[in-house]
Enzyme design. Structure first.
Site, mmCIF file in Angstrom:
data_model
loop_
_atom_site.group_PDB
_atom_site.id
_atom_site.type_symbol
_atom_site.label_atom_id
_atom_site.label_comp_id
_atom_site.label_asym_id
_atom_site.label_seq_id
_atom_site.Cartn_x
_atom_site.Cartn_y
_atom_site.Cartn_z
ATOM 1 N N ASP A 125 0.871 -1.168 0.000
ATOM 2 C CA ASP A 125 0.000 0.000 0.000
ATOM 3 C C ASP A 125 0.913 1.224 0.000
ATOM 4 O OD1 ASP A 125 -2.279 1.651 0.339
ATOM 5 O OD2 ASP A 125 -2.013 1.624 2.506
ATOM 6 N N ASP B 88 -0.316 4.957 1.043
ATOM 7 C CA ASP B 88 -0.649 5.856 2.151
ATOM 8 C C ASP B 88 -0.683 5.093 3.472
ATOM 9 O OD1 ASP B 88 -1.448 8.507 0.758
ATOM 10 O OD2 ASP B 88 -2.480 6.959 -0.386
#
Length: 220
Positions: free
Chosen positions: A8, A10
């Protein structure tokens, strides 16, 4: 056997959730809307169209969602140009993992911000595949982005492991059939039921080693 690690963005590689919250909260209030206590947790993992619609319709901004998205993303881009909030060890971890595994990136950020972050951090060439949830039908917690990443890597989801921090991200990766590593953000921790989906929970990126990844049991 795990062959690829899908990060991922963020909350994992950049500490952007505080920036997203600050920018979107100020935007909502500036345009006559009302920020709710659970707004940030609900927004985490939404695709661009989803969060722009949420700000527009549910939080009372009253602008067209496309306009909301363009204006908020422009503010985020400006913030990143001033100060890119990389997580400690993010760049080193991505390159270290590349010594043993293929790498992908599955983000809820729009493509323009993904490309800006990777270029600034000199990570553009580190990933075989990068995907934004705006490029698939449904954002996290639906599995679309992770299923697409696996397909483009020409791997079964069970041969991939996802590295996530948020409730929706953990749910998305697990729903896709990937093994899941959770690195909870201390300010925005995932809900307990989502964290329970993780096969491995770590404190920070320094603990994400090839040995720890290889210790995760097969999803078979």
């Amino acid at each position: 056997m795990i062959q690829a690690v899908v990060f991922d963005l963020d909350g994992i590689l950049i500490d952007s959730e505080p920036v997203w919250e600050e920018v979107r909260r100020a935007y909502v209030l500036r345009h006559g809307g009302q920020w709710q206590p659970d707004s940030q947790s609900r927004l985490m993992g939404m695709s661009t169209s989803e969060w722009a619609t949420y700000l527009s319709q549910e939080l009372g901004v009253g602008k067209d969602p496309a306009e909301v998205a363009d204006e908020v993303i422009a503010e985020m881009r400006e913030r990143y140009e001033v100060d890119l909030p990389l997580m400690p060890g993010a760049v080193e971890t991505v390159y270290r993992i590349g010594d043993g595994y293929r790498r992908g990136l599955a983000s809820s950020s729009p493509r323009s911000l993904i490309d800006r972050v990777l270029e600034t951090a000199q990570l553009t060439q580190a990933f075989e595949v990068t995907m934004s949830t705006e490029e698939v039908e449904r954002g996290k917690p639906d599995p679309d982005v992770y299923l697409t990443i696996a397909d483009r890597l020409r791997l079964a989801p069970k041969d991939c492991i996802a590295v996530e921090d948020s409730s929706n991200g953990l749910r998305s990766a697990a729903a896709a059939g990937m093994a899941v590593v959770a690195i909870p953000h201390p300010t925005y921790p995932p809900q307990s039921d989502a964290l329970a989906l993780a096969d491995l929970t770590l404190n920070d990126l320094s603990e994400l080693t090839m040995e720890r990844i290889s210790s995760v049991p097969d999803r078979d």
